[in-house]
Design an enzyme around this catalytic site. Structure first.
Site, mmCIF file in Angstrom:
data_model
loop_
_atom_site.group_PDB
_atom_site.id
_atom_site.type_symbol
_atom_site.label_atom_id
_atom_site.label_comp_id
_atom_site.label_asym_id
_atom_site.label_seq_id
_atom_site.Cartn_x
_atom_site.Cartn_y
_atom_site.Cartn_z
ATOM 1 N N ASP A 9 91.014 102.907 -24.307
ATOM 2 C CA ASP A 9 90.102 102.222 -23.395
ATOM 3 C C ASP A 9 90.436 102.755 -21.995
ATOM 4 O O ASP A 9 91.455 103.433 -21.810
ATOM 5 C CB ASP A 9 90.317 100.714 -23.485
ATOM 6 C CG ASP A 9 89.523 99.942 -22.451
ATOM 7 O OD1 ASP A 9 88.302 100.179 -22.355
ATOM 8 O OD2 ASP A 9 90.120 99.134 -21.731
ATOM 9 N N ASP A 11 89.438 100.904 -18.366
ATOM 10 C CA ASP A 11 89.725 99.903 -17.335
ATOM 11 C C ASP A 11 90.803 98.917 -17.785
ATOM 12 O O ASP A 11 90.648 98.249 -18.802
ATOM 13 C CB ASP A 11 88.449 99.142 -16.973
ATOM 14 C CG ASP A 11 87.374 100.064 -16.428
ATOM 15 O OD1 ASP A 11 87.621 100.700 -15.401
ATOM 16 O OD2 ASP A 11 86.295 100.153 -17.047
#
Length: 360
Positions: A9, A11
């Site tokens: 991922d 953020d």
């Protein structure tokens, strides 16, 4: 079947974007006489922006459309994203995977154009990923497994051979739905006990052990410690603890994922540069959750620095905590920690003026 590819991922997992943008909604809502509900916002962590915009306009009863909300707030986000830094241990792991020829992908719930804005501000990142995906490139964003399955497909790797690394519950659910192994690195420390659906939970990438997943182990420890990208922050010392002094905007310079025993250098007005060991953890007391930084100066009388503002530069990492057993005892600074720090800080690998570890 062993792990042959990794999917990240973005953020809150690789970049501290959530840390640098955490007060943006608060600033935006002030103009409408509204106050942020952090419980609701934490539950929105990892949600795609389109869905979050609809929910925010509804929850705060804003007199604008979700589209108008997005048009107003997105330029503010773009400015902040440029200030985002990699979280502790991220560049190290990406470089390690690259050196061993292990492909890795980026699968974000942000739309592709925003993903590229964030990635392009980090030197070497765009070229390092085998695949970069945004939520607008698949049918459904997380918690649907679509992003992770598409990333595996584009890398030519079976889903069962992929390891997902995520910071949000939404992303962890997506990884499990894709029938992949999932490592959680919680960005909201208050909710870390809810991450048990992941296969493994770590506090930061510095705790990550590639060999547990059949990947080549790290071999970059120097004198029982690990050189890290320097962490700079200001603080005041009193009674064995450091209190961080935040900037005018209230933002912390210490990443939320900083847990464990670190060491480095201290500058203050009345002393020459000093050596320090710190133990960083999060404590829950009386319903509140706050960072706790125990500190010990090496070859200094701690009282001489009491109540002064100091500047700390952490350059090395010694160990994490076995939090499931005895977190308070585990977080105490040991004589062995001090001995390791003192030896390391006398070496060039941990000198104050050494360069940061090489970027990708």
């Amino acid at each position: 079947m062993g792990i042959s590819a990794v999917i990240f991922d973005l953020d809150g997992t690789l970049l501290n974007t959530e840390q640098v943008t955490k007060d943006l909604l608060k600033e935006f809502l002030v103009g409408y006489g509204k106050v942020v509900d952090m419980e609701k916002e934490n539950k929105r962590m990892g949600m795609i922006h389109h869905d979050a915009a609809i929910a925010i306009v509804k929850d705060y009863d804003l007199p604008i459309t979700p589209q108008q909300y997005s048009q107003s707030i997105m330029p503010m986000y773009h400015q902040k994203w440029l200030k985002a830094k990699p979280l502790p241990g991220v560049n190290r792991l990406m470089k390690h995977l690259q050196n061993h020829g292990i492909p890795f992908a980026l699968a974000s719930n942000s739309v592709k154009k925003n993903v590229l804005v964030k990635v392009s501000s980090q030197k070497g990142w765009e070229e390092a990923f085998s695949v970069i995906l945004g939520s607008d490139e698949v049918k459904s964003g997380k918690p649907s497994p679509d992003l992770f399955l598409e990333a595996a497909s584009r890398m030519g790797v079976d889903a069962s051979c992929c390891l997902v690394i995520e910071d949000s519950l939404v992303g962890i659910k997506a990884g499990k739905a894709a029938h992949m192994q999932v490592v959680a690195v919680p960005s909201i420390q208050t909710e870390s006990d809810q991450y048990s659906i992941a296969d493994y939970v770590i506090h930061s990438f510095l705790d990550f052990q590639p060999q547990l997943w059949g990947l080549p182990p790290f071999d970059d420890w120097v004198m029982k410690a690990l050189p890290i990208d320097p962490i700079h922050f200001k603080g005041s010392y009193k009674n064995g603890f450091l209190e961080e002094v935040s900037d005018d905007d209230g933002a912390s310079d210490i990443p939320g994922q900083a847990w464990g025993v670190y060491f480095g250098w201290v500058d203050c007005d009345s002393h020459e540069r000093s050596k320090i060991v710190v133990s960083i953890r999060w404590d829950s007391n009386c319903g509140s959750f706050k960072r706790n930084i125990q500190a010990c100066f090496i070859n200094e009388y701690n009282e001489q620095i009491c109540d002064q503002q100091i500047e700390v530069t952490l350059v090395g990492y010694i160990r994490g905590f076995q939090t499931q057993q005895n977190p308070l005892s585990d977080a105490q600074i040991l004589d062995d920690d001090k001995s390791i720090a003192e030896v390391c800080l006398n070496s060039a690998a941990y000198s104050y003026n050494r360069c940061s570890p090489a970027k990708l």
